[in-house]
Design a protein around this motif. Structure first.
Motif, short mmCIF file in Angstrom:
data_model
loop_
_atom_site.label_atom_id
_atom_site.label_comp_id
_atom_site.label_asym_id
_atom_site.label_seq_id
_atom_site.Cartn_x
_atom_site.Cartn_y
_atom_site.Cartn_z
N LEU A 75 92.82 80.80 71.90
CA LEU A 75 92.75 80.17 73.22
C LEU A 75 91.33 80.27 73.74
O LEU A 75 90.77 81.37 73.87
N SER A 76 90.74 79.12 74.02
CA SER A 76 89.40 79.06 74.60
C SER A 76 89.49 78.26 75.90
O SER A 76 89.96 77.13 75.90
N MET A 77 89.06 78.85 77.00
CA MET A 77 89.07 78.17 78.28
C MET A 77 87.82 78.58 79.06
O MET A 77 87.60 79.76 79.30
N GLU A 78 87.00 77.62 79.43
CA GLU A 78 85.73 77.93 80.08
C GLU A 78 85.48 76.99 81.26
O GLU A 78 86.08 75.93 81.35
N PHE A 79 84.59 77.43 82.15
CA PHE A 79 84.24 76.66 83.35
C PHE A 79 85.50 76.26 84.12
O PHE A 79 85.62 75.13 84.61
N SER A 80 86.45 77.18 84.22
CA SER A 80 87.75 76.89 84.80
C SER A 80 88.07 77.83 85.96
O SER A 80 87.40 78.84 86.17
N ALA A 81 89.13 77.49 86.69
CA ALA A 81 89.53 78.27 87.87
C ALA A 81 90.55 79.35 87.53
O ALA A 81 91.13 79.96 88.43
N LEU A 82 90.77 79.60 86.25
CA LEU A 82 91.78 80.56 85.81
C LEU A 82 91.55 81.94 86.43
O LEU A 82 90.47 82.51 86.32
N PRO A 190 82.44 70.65 85.93
CA PRO A 190 82.03 72.05 86.07
C PRO A 190 81.21 72.59 84.92
O PRO A 190 80.61 73.67 85.06
N ASP A 191 81.16 71.88 83.80
CA ASP A 191 80.37 72.35 82.67
C ASP A 191 78.93 71.85 82.73
O ASP A 191 78.15 72.10 81.80
N ALA A 192 78.56 71.17 83.81
CA ALA A 192 77.21 70.62 83.93
C ALA A 192 76.68 70.82 85.34
O ALA A 192 77.39 71.27 86.24
N GLY A 193 75.40 70.51 85.52
CA GLY A 193 74.82 70.58 86.86
C GLY A 193 74.66 71.98 87.41
O GLY A 193 74.72 72.19 88.61
N HIS A 194 74.43 72.96 86.54
CA HIS A 194 74.28 74.34 86.99
C HIS A 194 72.95 74.53 87.72
O HIS A 194 71.96 73.85 87.42
N ALA A 195 72.94 75.45 88.65
CA ALA A 195 71.70 75.81 89.34
C ALA A 195 70.97 76.87 88.52
O ALA A 195 71.57 77.86 88.11
N VAL A 196 69.69 76.65 88.30
CA VAL A 196 68.86 77.62 87.56
C VAL A 196 68.15 78.49 88.59
O VAL A 196 67.35 78.01 89.39
N ILE A 197 68.46 79.78 88.56
CA ILE A 197 67.88 80.70 89.55
C ILE A 197 67.99 82.13 89.04
O ILE A 197 69.01 82.53 88.48
N GLY A 198 66.93 82.90 89.21
CA GLY A 198 66.92 84.29 88.78
C GLY A 198 67.75 85.16 89.70
O GLY A 198 68.08 84.78 90.83
N PRO A 199 68.11 86.37 89.26
CA PRO A 199 68.97 87.24 90.06
C PRO A 199 68.39 87.64 91.41
O PRO A 199 69.11 87.64 92.42
N ASP A 200 67.10 87.95 91.47
CA ASP A 200 66.51 88.30 92.76
C ASP A 200 66.56 87.11 93.71
O ASP A 200 66.87 87.26 94.91
N GLY A 201 66.25 85.93 93.20
CA GLY A 201 66.27 84.74 94.03
C GLY A 201 67.67 84.43 94.53
O GLY A 201 67.86 84.07 95.71
N LEU A 202 68.68 84.57 93.67
CA LEU A 202 70.05 84.27 94.09
C LEU A 202 70.54 85.27 95.13
O LEU A 202 71.19 84.89 96.12
N GLU A 203 70.23 86.53 94.96
CA GLU A 203 70.65 87.52 95.95
C GLU A 203 69.98 87.24 97.30
O GLU A 203 70.61 87.40 98.36
#
Length: 218
Positions: A75-82, A190-203
């Motif tokens: 079972l493989s499930m990704e980018f999901s609301a599970l 949901p598998d596309a259009g991700h935001a690219v941002i480092g951890p310090d920037g996201l926090e």
């Protein structure tokens, strides 16, 4: 003849290389299925011989449609609301469980049973403290192959996002840190259009407020 959920129907069409409608005999012969962006998987109760299932962008919250699937081994499930994986206890043949980038907190179901389980991937989930610090180490002692989760920093940030009411997952791919919107509540892809941002920037953005995080996807 019962109709299928549109995305499940497309998956069957791709696999069988024939057009709908499909009979129960058609569905009963399928052992492998790949479904993209389904909102409902309840039709999977009609696939008794399914051995391998790959799902991208599931909008549902649980695995109830897979309860008591006697043959399911992968079972493989990704980018999901599970979020609820309790139905896994009814899958005695499961060997490969790849559930990255979902909304899973509690994986205590993996502590016992599932004797054939050999590979687990829970990267990018907002795992609880108990699951991350106790259940995962127990699994690594028991399972012969891979048990993958996020590193501490990405895991903690994902938990902060969920605590703020943002069901987004934060993960690393190579040297790049990405923020994604799993499931279908905020995006149709949901598998596309991700935001690219480092951890310090996201926090820092998260401290400014929920609306500022949403703007990262603009």
């Amino acid at each position: 003849m019962q109709t299928l959920e549109p995305q499940v129907e497309k998956a069957v069409q791709r696999r069988l290389q024939k057009n709908p409608p499909f009979t129960d005999d058609d569905l009963a012969q399928l052992d492998v299925l790949a479904v993209v962006f389904p909102r409902d998987l309840s039709d999977l109760t009609r696939f008794p011989m399914l051995r391998t299932l790959h799902v991208v962008g599931y909008g549902g919250r649980d695995l109830a449609p897979l309860t008591d699937h006697p043959c399911l081994a992968s079972l493989s499930m990704e980018f999901s609301a599970l979020a609820d994986v309790s139905a896994l206890r009814t899958l005695p043949m499961i060997r490969r469980l790849l559930l990255p980038l979902n909304a899973i907190e509690d994986v205590s179901v993996l502590r016992s049973g599932l004797p054939r389980l050999r590979e687990v991937d829970l990267t990018g989930n907002p795992l609880s403290e108990e699951s991350y610090r106790t259940v995962i180490p127990e699994l690594r002692q028991r399972i012969e192959e891979t048990v993958a989760v996020s590193d501490e920093r990405e895991w903690q940030i994902t938990r902060k996002l969920y605590a703020a009411g943002l069901p987004f997952d934060y993960f690393r791919r190579g040297d790049t840190y990405l923020l994604c919107r799993p499931g279908l509540a905020f995006t149709d892809t949901p598998d596309a259009g991700h935001a690219v941002i480092g951890p310090d920037g996201l926090e820092a953005v998260l401290q400014q407020g929920v609306d500022e995080v949403h703007k990262l996807f603009a």
